[in-house]
Structures are given as structure tokens and as C-alpha cells.
Design a protein around this motif. Structure first.
Motif, PDB file in Angstrom:
ATOM      1  N   ASP A 129      -1.344  -2.647  -3.116  1.00 51.63           N
ATOM      2  CA  ASP A 129      -0.106  -3.790  -2.991  1.00 51.63           C
ATOM      3  C   ASP A 129       1.233  -2.933  -3.452  1.00 51.63           C
ATOM      4  OD1 ASP A 129      -1.363  -5.198  -0.844  1.00 51.63           O
ATOM      5  OD2 ASP A 129      -0.951  -6.424  -2.201  1.00 51.63           O
ATOM      6  N   VAL A 130       1.275  -2.837  -4.534  1.00 48.74           N
ATOM      7  CA  VAL A 130       2.915  -2.233  -5.369  1.00 48.74           C
ATOM      8  C   VAL A 130       2.800  -0.962  -5.308  1.00 48.74           C
ATOM      9  CG1 VAL A 130       2.860  -1.738  -7.945  1.00 48.74           C
ATOM     10  CG2 VAL A 130       1.543  -4.090  -7.126  1.00 48.74           C
ATOM     11  N   LEU A 131       1.302  -0.016  -4.746  1.00 46.10           N
ATOM     12  CA  LEU A 131       2.495   1.305  -4.277  1.00 46.10           C
ATOM     13  C   LEU A 131       2.877   1.123  -2.893  1.00 46.10           C
ATOM     14  CD1 LEU A 131      -1.376   2.962  -5.179  1.00 46.10           C
ATOM     15  CD2 LEU A 131       0.621   3.034  -6.431  1.00 46.10           C
ATOM     16  N   GLU A 132       2.138   0.152  -2.366  1.00 46.89           N
ATOM     17  CA  GLU A 132       3.302   0.692  -0.714  1.00 46.89           C
ATOM     18  C   GLU A 132       4.301  -0.405  -1.181  1.00 46.89           C
ATOM     19  OE1 GLU A 132       0.214  -1.076   2.059  1.00 46.89           O
ATOM     20  OE2 GLU A 132      -0.556   0.669   2.254  1.00 46.89           O
ATOM     21  N   ARG A 133       4.875  -1.502  -1.660  1.00 51.94           N
ATOM     22  CA  ARG A 133       5.944  -2.414  -1.855  1.00 51.94           C
ATOM     23  C   ARG A 133       6.908  -0.931  -2.554  1.00 51.94           C
ATOM     24  NH1 ARG A 133      10.025  -2.532  -1.250  1.00 51.94           N
ATOM     25  NH2 ARG A 133      11.341  -4.569  -1.406  1.00 51.94           N
ATOM     26  N   ILE A 134       6.902  -0.135  -3.856  1.00 51.22           N
ATOM     27  CA  ILE A 134       7.223   0.907  -4.784  1.00 51.22           C
ATOM     28  C   ILE A 134       8.368   1.935  -3.552  1.00 51.22           C
ATOM     29  CG2 ILE A 134       7.672   2.291  -6.111  1.00 51.22           C
ATOM     30  CD1 ILE A 134       5.763   0.758  -8.443  1.00 51.22           C
ATOM     31  N   TRP A 135       6.838   2.264  -2.361  1.00 53.67           N
ATOM     32  CA  TRP A 135       7.414   3.607  -1.784  1.00 53.67           C
ATOM     33  C   TRP A 135       8.091   2.806  -0.816  1.00 53.67           C
ATOM     34  CZ3 TRP A 135       1.198   5.461  -2.356  1.00 53.67           C
ATOM     35  CH2 TRP A 135       1.275   6.761  -3.145  1.00 53.67           C
ATOM     36  N   ALA A 136       8.713   1.755   0.029  1.00 54.57           N
ATOM     37  CA  ALA A 136       8.648   1.516   1.033  1.00 54.57           C
ATOM     38  C   ALA A 136      10.184   1.564   0.801  1.00 54.57           C
ATOM     39  CB  ALA A 136       8.584  -0.575   1.402  1.00 54.57           C
ATOM     40  N   ASP A 137      10.831   1.443   2.462  1.00 54.70           N
ATOM     41  CA  ASP A 137      12.494   1.905   2.133  1.00 54.70           C
ATOM     42  C   ASP A 137      13.299   1.101   1.664  1.00 54.70           C
ATOM     43  OD1 ASP A 137      12.460   4.079   3.946  1.00 54.70           O
ATOM     44  OD2 ASP A 137      12.512   3.800   5.204  1.00 54.70           O
ATOM     45  N   GLY A 138      13.936   0.851   1.428  1.00 52.74           N
ATOM     46  CA  GLY A 138      14.923  -0.502   0.668  1.00 52.74           C
ATOM     47  C   GLY A 138      14.871  -0.267  -1.036  1.00 52.74           C
ATOM     48  N   VAL A 163      13.149  -3.248  -5.107  1.00 56.77           N
ATOM     49  CA  VAL A 163      11.780  -3.216  -5.330  1.00 56.77           C
ATOM     50  C   VAL A 163      11.305  -4.525  -6.415  1.00 56.77           C
ATOM     51  CG1 VAL A 163       9.992  -2.070  -6.892  1.00 56.77           C
ATOM     52  CG2 VAL A 163      11.546  -0.926  -5.486  1.00 56.77           C
ATOM     53  N   SER A 164      10.420  -5.454  -5.268  1.00 57.61           N
ATOM     54  CA  SER A 164       9.956  -6.585  -6.809  1.00 57.61           C
ATOM     55  C   SER A 164       7.706  -6.964  -6.112  1.00 57.61           C
ATOM     56  CB  SER A 164      10.302  -7.854  -6.402  1.00 57.61           C
ATOM     57  OG  SER A 164      10.778  -7.891  -5.145  1.00 57.61           O
ATOM     58  N   HIS A 165       7.439  -7.590  -7.155  1.00 61.07           N
ATOM     59  CA  HIS A 165       6.548  -7.957  -6.504  1.00 61.07           C
ATOM     60  C   HIS A 165       5.845  -8.845  -7.254  1.00 61.07           C
ATOM     61  CE1 HIS A 165       2.379  -6.914  -5.169  1.00 61.07           C
ATOM     62  NE2 HIS A 165       1.721  -7.550  -6.801  1.00 61.07           N
ATOM     63  N   ARG A 166       5.388  -9.883  -6.717  1.00 57.70           N
ATOM     64  CA  ARG A 166       4.420 -10.973  -7.890  1.00 57.70           C
ATOM     65  C   ARG A 166       3.570 -11.164  -6.976  1.00 57.70           C
ATOM     66  NH1 ARG A 166       6.610 -14.796 -11.723  1.00 57.70           N
ATOM     67  NH2 ARG A 166       8.490 -13.979 -11.196  1.00 57.70           N
ATOM     68  N   GLY A 167       1.839 -10.658  -8.415  1.00 56.29           N
ATOM     69  CA  GLY A 167       0.499 -10.782  -7.473  1.00 56.29           C
ATOM     70  C   GLY A 167       0.144 -11.263  -8.738  1.00 56.29           C
ATOM     71  N   THR A 168      -1.426 -11.550  -8.478  1.00 57.29           N
ATOM     72  CA  THR A 168      -2.369 -12.298  -9.409  1.00 57.29           C
ATOM     73  C   THR A 168      -2.481 -11.667 -10.385  1.00 57.29           C
ATOM     74  OG1 THR A 168      -3.521 -13.335  -7.693  1.00 57.29           O
ATOM     75  CG2 THR A 168      -4.419 -12.979  -9.994  1.00 57.29           C
ATOM     76  N   LEU A 169      -2.180 -10.439 -10.947  1.00 56.09           N
ATOM     77  CA  LEU A 169      -2.263  -9.298 -11.897  1.00 56.09           C
ATOM     78  C   LEU A 169      -1.295  -8.140 -12.088  1.00 56.09           C
ATOM     79  CD1 LEU A 169      -5.324  -7.428 -10.586  1.00 56.09           C
ATOM     80  CD2 LEU A 169      -5.560  -9.153 -12.172  1.00 56.09           C
ATOM     81  N   TRP A 170      -0.568  -8.084 -11.217  1.00 59.71           N
ATOM     82  CA  TRP A 170       1.013  -8.053 -11.667  1.00 59.71           C
ATOM     83  C   TRP A 170       2.730  -7.990 -11.557  1.00 59.71           C
ATOM     84  CZ3 TRP A 170      -3.017  -4.228 -10.223  1.00 59.71           C
ATOM     85  CH2 TRP A 170      -3.301  -4.064 -10.997  1.00 59.71           C
ATOM     86  N   GLN A 211     -13.351  -5.536  -9.768  1.00 61.66           N
ATOM     87  CA  GLN A 211     -12.538  -3.999  -9.014  1.00 61.66           C
ATOM     88  C   GLN A 211     -11.961  -4.269  -7.267  1.00 61.66           C
ATOM     89  OE1 GLN A 211     -15.827  -2.101  -9.245  1.00 61.66           O
ATOM     90  NE2 GLN A 211     -14.839  -0.631 -11.145  1.00 61.66           N
ATOM     91  N   ALA A 212     -12.667  -5.045  -6.621  1.00 58.98           N
ATOM     92  CA  ALA A 212     -11.953  -4.881  -5.193  1.00 58.98           C
ATOM     93  C   ALA A 212     -10.406  -5.451  -5.128  1.00 58.98           C
ATOM     94  CB  ALA A 212     -12.769  -5.786  -4.468  1.00 58.98           C
ATOM     95  N   ALA A 213     -10.509  -7.023  -5.526  1.00 56.77           N
ATOM     96  CA  ALA A 213      -9.197  -7.134  -5.534  1.00 56.77           C
ATOM     97  C   ALA A 213      -8.077  -6.651  -6.345  1.00 56.77           C
ATOM     98  CB  ALA A 213      -9.257  -8.891  -6.571  1.00 56.77           C
ATOM     99  N   ARG A 214      -8.179  -5.974  -7.422  1.00 59.53           N
ATOM    100  CA  ARG A 214      -7.229  -5.168  -8.135  1.00 59.53           C
ATOM    101  C   ARG A 214      -7.070  -3.912  -7.865  1.00 59.53           C
ATOM    102  NH1 ARG A 214      -6.610  -4.820 -14.122  1.00 59.53           N
ATOM    103  NH2 ARG A 214      -7.123  -6.858 -14.137  1.00 59.53           N
ATOM    104  N   LEU A 215      -8.335  -2.972  -6.946  1.00 62.13           N
ATOM    105  CA  LEU A 215      -6.888  -2.345  -6.241  1.00 62.13           C
ATOM    106  C   LEU A 215      -6.696  -2.585  -4.606  1.00 62.13           C
ATOM    107  CD1 LEU A 215      -7.492   0.916  -5.274  1.00 62.13           C
ATOM    108  CD2 LEU A 215      -9.848   0.313  -4.530  1.00 62.13           C
TER     109      LEU A 215
END
Length: 304
Positions: free
Chosen positions: A145-154, A157-164, A136-140
Motif C-alpha cells: 500500500d505504501v509503495l503504491e501510494r508513493i509511486w502514484a501520480d500527484g 503523499v500520505s498514508h495512515r495504517g496499522t504499522l506506518w 508477515q502477511a499484514a505487514r506485506l
């Protein structure tokens, strides 16, 4: 004092029209914020115990309306109050879709959203939505990370992580509040307290005897300082869901008269800078009593 109220959502209060009506009335009374919780089901043979009390989930939780739908209803019924989740179980929702829904809520409310996230407690609910209980902790962390990346200016949007993985994409819908809506995290485990201090704008506390609450809040603030953050800028939103009946000192705030509850909350405000959040689902018998108690507690707390 910032003063919050839980809007009708579960048990006998999960009925048509109540949330909009009481949201508007609470704003008129003078509450600063309105809040919802998150529950999917009550397992008949639960895999783990409900935290606190008897260990059995309240019967009222068997009927529970969707939190984000109700916040949308409340957004349309009000103009001033903040609108928050205490707490939304973040891991039940794919983070890209969660970001879209929360962004939309912030837009339609003209920047009034408070994002309160937690992990929940029920293995059965995780099983029902197909989300692993372990990790759970790593998933949260990656959800944040994904929320902040999508909400950031610019624009990209991209994200490459362990889960998504989010491929380079255009997601141009952004929250009204910049750089993002306020982020509050719940939980009382050591990891949850550390994460709140390191990543959040505040902690979603629960009604505990004041010495225990103080110790947990001090822990959050210490973790904020260790992360190089301003601990004095963190917020403590303190949720209480009492049964209003005379109680011994050790039973407050889970039980107590209105004056006992107000004395507890006033002490938390004075000593910890807490923002009280009052849930009246267990205290009121019908909508009129819910609203009457909300007015009484508001007026007593405002009077000091």
C-alpha cells in the motif's frame, strides 16, 4: 521468450568487478534480464529449516552481497536488459525507504526495474533486523500500500495504517515506469499465491517438477480471475538454480545436464508461458565457466 540470468552475488562469486563484467557480457550474449537475490546471514543454530533439500542453508550463502547495490552496478554496466529482484525480502526494509531506493534504481536504469518481493524463510534474519516474524502477511499488504501510494501520480503523499504513518508530504521522485515498475510476488503458501493473483503483475516461481509448478501457477491465475483481473496478463518468472550433473527425471531441474535443464525450461515456456531465470552459482566453478554456461544455455534455449 524472455530469458533471465542471475548475476554473480554470493559464495565464490561475491568478488570485486564480477557483477559488472558478467552483467555486460550477459547483455551482449542476448539475455533479456538480470536478477539478484536477498540474504543477510546463515545462522549457525537456525531456528527453522532451509526450505527444500537437506533443510540446511547452502554454504555459499555465508557470503552474500547486497542486492540493490549490485543492481545499481549492473544498471551502470548495461543499457538494454531488465534488472530484477528474485526475491527482495520486502519486510526487512521500511517501506518509505524501500520506495526511495527502488525509485532511484528505476530512474538510474532509465525504467528497467522489475520489483520482485517475497517474505523470506528465516526467523533468524527477521530477528537480526528487528522485524517481527508474526504478522508477515499484514505487514506485506501494508508495505505494498505504501509503495503504491508513493509511486502514484500527484504531488502530495500520505498514508495512515496499522504499522506506518506518512504525514502529508512531498515525495516527488517517481519511477520512470508508470504507473509503477512491474510488481512480482514470490511464495508458494496459499496466502502468497492468493496475494500474487490479487495484487501483482506476476508470480516468481521456483524450479519444481512441471505438474507441481503447473498446479501452483493455475492457483495464482484462479485468484486473479476471482479478483476481477486478467489472468492472461500475469507473468510467470521461473527461477532455477541447478547443479549441472546427469540426473534422473525426478531430480530435474535441481540437477541435470544442460540439455536436461533446457528440456525442462522449454516445456515450462511452451506449456505455461514461463520466463526462465537461470542461477549458475551452484553450477560454475569460476567466472569463465559461469559465462560459458550462460552462453551455452542461452544458445540452446534460443534454438528451441
Amino acid at each position: 521468450m524472455r530469458l533471465g540470468l542471475s548475476i554473480p552475488q554470493y559464495g565464490r562469486f561475491a568478488g570485486p568487478g564480477l557483477s559488472a563484467r558478467l552483467a555486460a557480457d550477459a547483455e551482449e550474449i542476448g539475455y533479456d534480464s538480470l536478477w539478484v537475490g536477498d540474504r543477510i546471514l546463515v545462522a549457525r543454530e537456525p531456528q527453522n529449516r532451509y526450505p527444500g533439500g537437506t533443510g540446511t542453508a547452502p554454504a555459499e550463502h555465508r557470503t552474500f552481497l547486497d542486492p540493490l547495490t549490485l543492481l545499481t552496478v549492473a544498471a551502470g554496466a548495461t543499457r538494454r536488459v531488465r534488472l530484477g529482484t528474485s526475491t527482495l525480502n520486502a519486510l526487512w526494509y521500511p517501506p518509505v525507504l524501500l520506495a526511495r531506493t527502488l525509485t532511484t534504481l528505476d530512474v538510474v536504469s532509465d525504467g528497467r526495474l522489475e520489483v520482485g518481493l517475497g517474505l523470506g524463510w528465516s526467523k533468524d534474519e527477521y530477528q537480526a533486523v528487528g522485524v517481527p516474524w508474526r504478522g508477515q502477511a499484514a505487514r506485506l499488504e501494508e508495505t505494498l500500500d505504501v509503495l503504491e501510494r508513493i509511486w502514484a501520480d500527484g504531488e502530495e503523499v500520505s498514508h495512515r495504517g496499522t504499522l506506518w504513518t506518512v504525514p502529508p508530504s512531498d515525495i516527488r521522485a517517481k519511477p520512470v515506469q508508470r504507473p509503477r515498475p512491474p510488481l512480482l510476488l514470490g511464495g508458494t503458501s496459499p496466502g502468497a499465491l492468493e496475494r500474487a493473483g490479487r495484487r501483482a503483475d506476476g508470480w516468481l516461481g521456483v524450479g519444481l517438477p512441471l505438474p507441481a509448478l503447473t498446479a501452483l501457477w493455475d492457483t495464482v491465475r484462479r485468484h486473479a480471475e476471482a479478483a476481477g483481473r486478467d489472468a492472461g496478463a500475469l507473468r510467470l518468472v521461473l527461477r532455477v538454480d541447478p547443479v549441472l550433473t546427469p540426473a534422473e527425471d525426478g531430480q530435474v531441474p535441481g540437477r541435470g545436464t544442460p540439455h536436461q535443464l533446457v528440456a525442462y525450461l522449454a516445456s515450462a515456456v511452451r506449456e505455461l508461458g514461463a520466463e526462465p531465470l537461470i542461477d549458475l552459482h551452484f553450477a560454475a566453478r569460476d567466472a569463465d565457466e559461469y559465462l560459458g554456461l550462460a552462453r551455452t544455455l542461452h544458445d540452446l534455449l534460443r534454438a528451441g
